[in-house]
Design an enzyme around this catalytic site. Structure first.
Site, PDB file in Angstrom:
ATOM      1  N   CYS A 278       0.823  -1.212   0.000  1.00 11.99           N
ATOM      2  CA  CYS A 278       0.000   0.000   0.000  1.00 11.99           C
ATOM      3  C   CYS A 278       0.861   1.268   0.000  1.00 11.99           C
ATOM      4  O   CYS A 278       1.529   1.562   0.990  1.00 11.99           O
ATOM      5  CB  CYS A 278      -0.918  -0.061   1.224  1.00 11.99           C
ATOM      6  SG  CYS A 278      -1.679   1.483   1.697  1.00 11.99           S
TER       7      CYS A 278
ATOM      8  N   CYS B 298       0.038   3.881   2.663  1.00 12.69           N
ATOM      9  CA  CYS B 298       0.489   3.400   3.986  1.00 12.69           C
ATOM     10  C   CYS B 298       1.956   3.780   4.204  1.00 12.69           C
ATOM     11  O   CYS B 298       2.341   4.227   5.290  1.00 12.69           O
ATOM     12  CB  CYS B 298       0.355   1.887   4.103  1.00 12.69           C
ATOM     13  SG  CYS B 298      -1.342   1.291   3.934  1.00 12.69           S
TER      14      CYS B 298
END
Length: 106
Positions: free
Chosen positions: A31, A34
């Protein structure tokens, strides 16, 4: 203080039974947002030492906890206090948004 890495097996001990509020970052290795969020959480973990614990849960290695708390997208930040989710935001937010959320509850 550095963020702690917690898992399905220690979530109860690390988060639900914590004497301080815990900001849990539900994240994944793949991600991008993230990864962009991580340095901000490192700073927050240091700035809020003693007031808030920052914990990270890798959703790919820990399936049970994200399911329990209805995590549908990453990153999801959930603030736990006394074993309950008291606030939550999804996505890579500016640091100010995250600290404002913490300051509202801490």
């Amino acid at each position: 203080m550095e963020p702690i890495h917690t898992s399905d097996s220690n979530f109860e001990q690390d988060v639900l039974k914590s004497s301080t509020p815990v900001l849990v970052d539900f994240w994944a290795e793949w991600c991008g947002p993230c990864k962009a969020l991580a340095p901000k959480l490192d700073e927050i973990a240091k700035e809020y030492t003693g007031k808030v614990t920052v914990a990270k849960v890798d959703i790919d290695q820990n399936k049970e906890t994200p399911t329990t708390y209805g995590v549908r997208g990453v990153p999801t930040l959930a603030l736990f206090k006394d074993g309950e989710v008291i606030d939550q935001i999804v996505g890579n937010h500016p640091k100010e948004n995250i600290t404002a959320l913490l300051d509202k509850h801490v």
